[in-house]
Scaffold this active site. Sequence first.
Site, PDB file in Angstrom:
ATOM      1  N   ARG A  90       7.928  -6.968   9.410  1.00 55.96           N
ATOM      2  CA  ARG A  90       7.167  -8.217   9.427  1.00 55.96           C
ATOM      3  C   ARG A  90       5.694  -8.036   9.800  1.00 55.96           C
ATOM      4  NH1 ARG A  90       7.990 -12.014  12.266  1.00 55.96           N
ATOM      5  NH2 ARG A  90       7.686 -13.662  10.739  1.00 55.96           N
ATOM      6  N   CYS A 114       3.886   7.434   8.389  1.00 52.97           N
ATOM      7  CA  CYS A 114       2.576   7.852   7.903  1.00 52.97           C
ATOM      8  C   CYS A 114       1.925   6.788   7.034  1.00 52.97           C
ATOM      9  CB  CYS A 114       2.709   9.163   7.133  1.00 52.97           C
ATOM     10  SG  CYS A 114       3.372  10.438   8.198  1.00 52.97           S
ATOM     11  N   GLU A 115       1.543   5.693   7.654  1.00 56.97           N
ATOM     12  CA  GLU A 115       0.843   4.584   6.997  1.00 56.97           C
ATOM     13  C   GLU A 115      -0.003   3.924   8.077  1.00 56.97           C
ATOM     14  OE1 GLU A 115       1.127   3.315   3.847  1.00 56.97           O
ATOM     15  OE2 GLU A 115       2.868   4.465   3.160  1.00 56.97           O
TER      16      GLU A 115
END
Length: 427
Positions: free
Chosen positions: A325, A355-356
Site C-alpha cells: 500500500r 531493490c526499489e
Amino acid sequence: MSHFQFRGDALYVENVPLAAIAAAHGTPVYVYSRASLTENYRSYADACRAHGRNEQQALVCYSVKSNSNLAVLNLLGKLGSGFDIVSGGELLRVIAAGGDPRKVIFSGVGKSREEMALALSHDILCFNVESIPELHRLNDVAAGMGKRARVSLRVNPDVDPKTHPYISTGLKENKFGIAFEDALATYRVAASLPHLEVTGIDCHIGSQLLDDAPLLEALDKVILLADQLHAEGIALHHLDIGGGIGITYDDEQPVAVADYLARLFARIDRWRAEKHDGKPIVMLFEPGRSIVGNAGVLLTEVQYLKHGATKNFAVVDAAMNDLMRPAMYEAWHGIQPVHRRPAGARVYDVVGPVCESGDWLARERTLSLEQGDLLAIMSAGAYGMTMASNYNTRGRAAEVLVDGDRFSLIRRREAPAELFALESIPD
Ligand SMILES: *Cc1c(COP(=O)(O)O)cnc(C)c1O
C-alpha cells in the site's frame, strides 16, 4: 476499543504481547485480532438487526480480496457472513473455509467461462455483471449447464467518492460497471436472455470513504433505477450498495457503520412505504477494509539503522512485497515500537530490503530504535497479505490469529525453495 494496546511499554494484541508472537514465529508476520474482526463484522450485522432485518433481508457479503486467509473467512462465515468474491480462486477459498456458497456474490469485470461454470455449479447467490458481453457469456455458460444464473448489474452511478484515484471506482472514467445512462437498456438485454434471472442492482463506488454522503447519493440513483425497472415489469430481489467505508489509519474519522446504516435503512424504508406498499427489499453490503483493516498489524524487525547527514533509515525485514500500500498508493500506516524506549528518538524513514526506491513503509517518523527492535505496522489487516508478492524471491510472511491469550499460526512462512518449485529448465 482497539485490541492493540500498550501495557506499560509493551504492545499487546488482546492479551498477547506481540513480542511473544515474533519469538514463536519470526518476522515479518501478520497478526490479526479475532475480537476485533468479530466486533467489526457485528457493527454491520447488529445495525441490520436493529433496523428489523434478519439475515435473509440484509446480508453482509465480506469482500474476500481484502483478506482471504481461510481462518478469517471461517470466522466470518461462522458469524453469519456471506462473501463477495472476484475470482474462482476466491470461491474455492470460501468453500475450503466452510463458507456457504449460496451466500456468495461474484463481482469483477473479467469473469472467465470456467469461473462462471464453477460458480454456477455451486449455486451462488448472484453474479454482479459489468458488461453486455459478460451477460451473453454468462447466459451461454448457464444454458450449457441447463441452469439459470441470478444476476445483478453493476451500475456506475457517477458520484465522486472523494478518495484516492486508484481506489475510486464509481466515476464515469473508471473501468468498472455500466454507465448509468446505459443501465436501463442493459437490463432489458439481461431480462431477454432465457438463462439469466435478473435479481438485483449492484454498485461499489470506491474505497476508504470517510463520509457516507456519496454512498447515499449512489443509493438514491439506484433507487431511481429500481423504480424504472419496476415500471417495466422487472422485479428486484435485492439492492447491493457495495463496500467502501474507510478506517482510521492516521487521524481520519470515518462515519460509524451504525450511523451510515441508520441513514441507509431510513431511506429504504421511506421509499418502500411511499412507492411499494411497504413491501421489503433485501439489502446486500460488500465491506472489506472496515472489517479487517484495523484488525491486523504487520510485525517486523529492524535489521540495520543508517544514520546519515540528511536522513536516517531504519531497514526492516518487511518490504513492499509484504505490504504494497505505501509504494502503490502512498498510503500512510502508523508505526509502533513493540517495546517503547524512553530516549534517543530520531526521525526515520522505515524501508525494506527490496531493490526499489519505492520500497518504503513509512516516512519521517520519530522513533527511538536500536537494531533488532520490533515494530508493528498498524492497520495492515486489509489489502496487506492479499496483495503480497514474491518479488526479489522473498517468501511471503506468516500469519497469526490471536484469540484472548492464545495465538495460532494460520499461514506458515513460505520457504525459499517453494518459490521456484513450479519452475523448470528446458533440456
Ligand atoms: C474491493 C471491493 C469491495 C470492498 O471494498 P472495501 O473498500 O474494502 O470495503 C467491495 N466490492 C467490490 C466490488 C470490490 O471490488
